[in-house]
Scaffold this motif. Structure first.
Motif, PDB file in Angstrom:
ATOM      1  N   UNK A  31       7.881  -9.342  -7.116  1.00 44.58           N
ATOM      2  CA  UNK A  31       8.390  -8.950  -5.806  1.00 44.58           C
ATOM      3  C   UNK A  31       8.413  -7.423  -5.697  1.00 44.58           C
ATOM      4  N   UNK A  32       7.742  -6.903  -4.688  1.00 44.68           N
ATOM      5  CA  UNK A  32       7.668  -5.467  -4.408  1.00 44.68           C
ATOM      6  C   UNK A  32       6.965  -4.645  -5.487  1.00 44.68           C
ATOM      7  N   UNK A  33       6.143  -5.294  -6.346  1.00 39.11           N
ATOM      8  CA  UNK A  33       5.436  -4.566  -7.405  1.00 39.11           C
ATOM      9  C   UNK A  33       4.118  -5.268  -7.718  1.00 39.11           C
ATOM     10  N   UNK A  34       3.080  -4.436  -7.893  1.00 37.91           N
ATOM     11  CA  UNK A  34       1.794  -4.898  -8.422  1.00 37.91           C
ATOM     12  C   UNK A  34       1.395  -3.871  -9.470  1.00 37.91           C
ATOM     13  N   UNK A  35       1.533  -4.225 -10.730  1.00 38.14           N
ATOM     14  CA  UNK A  35       1.260  -3.265 -11.794  1.00 38.14           C
ATOM     15  C   UNK A  35       2.137  -2.046 -11.620  1.00 38.14           C
ATOM     16  N   UNK A  36       1.504  -0.870 -11.472  1.00 38.35           N
ATOM     17  CA  UNK A  36       2.256   0.377 -11.313  1.00 38.35           C
ATOM     18  C   UNK A  36       2.548   0.711  -9.847  1.00 38.35           C
ATOM     19  N   UNK A  37       2.080  -0.099  -8.926  1.00 41.93           N
ATOM     20  CA  UNK A  37       2.346   0.127  -7.500  1.00 41.93           C
ATOM     21  C   UNK A  37       3.634  -0.575  -7.099  1.00 41.93           C
ATOM     22  N   UNK A  38       4.393   0.061  -6.223  1.00 46.04           N
ATOM     23  CA  UNK A  38       5.570  -0.588  -5.643  1.00 46.04           C
ATOM     24  C   UNK A  38       5.480  -0.470  -4.127  1.00 46.04           C
ATOM     25  N   UNK A  39       6.388  -1.122  -3.456  1.00 41.15           N
ATOM     26  CA  UNK A  39       6.395  -1.055  -1.991  1.00 41.15           C
ATOM     27  C   UNK A  39       6.826   0.321  -1.471  1.00 41.15           C
ATOM     28  N   UNK A 107      -1.740 -10.950 -12.203  1.00 48.59           N
ATOM     29  CA  UNK A 107      -1.123 -12.274 -12.167  1.00 48.59           C
ATOM     30  C   UNK A 107       0.378 -12.166 -11.949  1.00 48.59           C
ATOM     31  N   UNK A 108       0.917 -13.211 -11.368  1.00 44.95           N
ATOM     32  CA  UNK A 108       2.368 -13.335 -11.286  1.00 44.95           C
ATOM     33  C   UNK A 108       2.866 -13.841 -12.634  1.00 44.95           C
ATOM     34  N   UNK A 109       4.152 -13.851 -12.819  1.00 45.45           N
ATOM     35  CA  UNK A 109       4.744 -14.308 -14.077  1.00 45.45           C
ATOM     36  C   UNK A 109       4.389 -15.768 -14.359  1.00 45.45           C
ATOM     37  N   UNK A 138      -4.628 -20.533   5.535  1.00 39.94           N
ATOM     38  CA  UNK A 138      -3.914 -19.356   5.040  1.00 39.94           C
ATOM     39  C   UNK A 138      -2.526 -19.813   4.594  1.00 39.94           C
ATOM     40  N   UNK A 139      -2.268 -19.671   3.309  1.00 36.55           N
ATOM     41  CA  UNK A 139      -1.033 -20.151   2.694  1.00 36.55           C
ATOM     42  C   UNK A 139      -0.109 -18.958   2.468  1.00 36.55           C
ATOM     43  N   UNK A 140       1.093 -19.010   3.034  1.00 37.09           N
ATOM     44  CA  UNK A 140       2.063 -17.918   2.936  1.00 37.09           C
ATOM     45  C   UNK A 140       3.133 -18.255   1.901  1.00 37.09           C
ATOM     46  N   UNK A 141       3.403 -17.309   1.000  1.00 38.71           N
ATOM     47  CA  UNK A 141       4.434 -17.448  -0.018  1.00 38.71           C
ATOM     48  C   UNK A 141       5.347 -16.232   0.118  1.00 38.71           C
ATOM     49  N   UNK A 142       6.439 -16.392   0.831  1.00 35.69           N
ATOM     50  CA  UNK A 142       7.331 -15.273   1.138  1.00 35.69           C
ATOM     51  C   UNK A 142       8.010 -14.678  -0.095  1.00 35.69           C
ATOM     52  N   UNK A 143       8.272 -15.473  -1.121  1.00 38.18           N
ATOM     53  CA  UNK A 143       9.014 -14.976  -2.284  1.00 38.18           C
ATOM     54  C   UNK A 143       8.277 -13.855  -3.018  1.00 38.18           C
ATOM     55  N   UNK A 144       6.958 -13.819  -2.931  1.00 39.72           N
ATOM     56  CA  UNK A 144       6.191 -12.722  -3.535  1.00 39.72           C
ATOM     57  C   UNK A 144       5.444 -11.921  -2.469  1.00 39.72           C
ATOM     58  N   UNK A 183      -1.229  -9.282  -0.849  1.00 35.05           N
ATOM     59  CA  UNK A 183       0.196  -8.967  -0.855  1.00 35.05           C
ATOM     60  C   UNK A 183       0.440  -8.112   0.377  1.00 35.05           C
ATOM     61  N   UNK A 184       1.465  -8.442   1.126  1.00 38.36           N
ATOM     62  CA  UNK A 184       1.761  -7.713   2.353  1.00 38.36           C
ATOM     63  C   UNK A 184       3.163  -7.135   2.298  1.00 38.36           C
ATOM     64  N   UNK A 185       3.220  -5.808   2.300  1.00 36.06           N
ATOM     65  CA  UNK A 185       4.509  -5.119   2.278  1.00 36.06           C
ATOM     66  C   UNK A 185       4.831  -4.554   3.648  1.00 36.06           C
ATOM     67  N   UNK A 186       4.248  -5.099   4.708  1.00 36.10           N
ATOM     68  CA  UNK A 186       4.428  -4.549   6.050  1.00 36.10           C
ATOM     69  C   UNK A 186       5.819  -4.782   6.607  1.00 36.10           C
ATOM     70  N   UNK A 187       6.619  -5.637   6.025  1.00 37.60           N
ATOM     71  CA  UNK A 187       7.963  -5.908   6.541  1.00 37.60           C
ATOM     72  C   UNK A 187       9.012  -4.980   5.965  1.00 37.60           C
ATOM     73  N   UNK A 188       8.612  -4.120   5.045  1.00 38.37           N
ATOM     74  CA  UNK A 188       9.577  -3.229   4.374  1.00 38.37           C
ATOM     75  C   UNK A 188       9.879  -2.021   5.202  1.00 38.37           C
TER      76      UNK A 188
END
Length: 188
Positions: A31-39, A107-109, A138-144, A183-188
């Motif tokens: 959540x809010x992270x991909x490797x070294x990137x954050x939101x 990958x996710x955990x 299009x499958x949406x998974x809000x938790x990630x 991954x979409x961080x547009x809601x932050x």
């Protein structure tokens, strides 16, 4: 008694000081992270984050029909890792809005990656909704904060040419391959 407490405190201190700080996995999606990137990562920080990799910036409207400025991240060997879209195309202080995961090492955990199948989504995440588009489910998974596409070629024939039918998770085969992983961080 006081010697025992002293030795226990000394032992605890040694254990704590010997523990190594856990390094961030450069391919973990959370959540809010991909490797070294954050939101909260800014576009101007990408050069330092990917100093050992290659960054290709595509400007909106140049040579293609792109309406947004995309930033492609490649390993030095030439393998494409990610496609990043900033919130504000021309603002270097802008944060990241969308990321397309290309490299399956991200990958996710639970092991969900761009090379996964629908079962990987269904077994480990709550599906928020499924949209029926012309060529994909299009499958949406809000938790990630993710949305993943499944090509309609993977679905039963009644869904392939019809966008008016509601697609439920039970109608997507477990073996249906993930076509795109965003991954979409547009809601932050």
């Amino acid at each position: 008694m006081s010697k025992q407490i002293y030795y226990l405190l000394l032992l605890a201190l040694i254990i704590i000081s010997c523990q190594k700080e856990k390094k961030q996995d450069p391919f973990e999606i959370s959540s809010n992270r991909i490797g070294h990137l954050t939101n909260t990562t800014r576009v101007q920080q990408l050069d330092s984050i990917y100093a050992n990799d290659s960054i290709v910036k595509k400007v909106a409207g140049s040579e293609t029909l792109n309406t947004t400025s995309e930033i492609e991240i490649y390993e030095k060997g030439g393998k494409k890792l990610l496609i990043i879209e900033p919130k504000e195309d021309t603002d270097l202080s802008s944060t990241i809005e969308n990321i397309q995961i290309i490299d399956p090492r991200y990958k996710t955990i639970s092991g969900l990656s761009s090379s996964g199948v629908f079962k990987d989504i269904k077994d480990h995440y709550t599906i928020s909704k499924i949209n029926n588009t012309l060529s994909a489910a299009v499958v949406f998974v809000d938790s990630i904060q993710a949305y993943l596409t499944i090509d309609k070629k993977e679905l039963p024939s009644e869904y392939k040419l019809n966008t008016d039918i509601t697609i439920n998770a039970s109608q997507i085969p477990d073996s249906a391959k993930i076509k795109h992983f965003f991954i979409s961080w547009d809601k932050n």
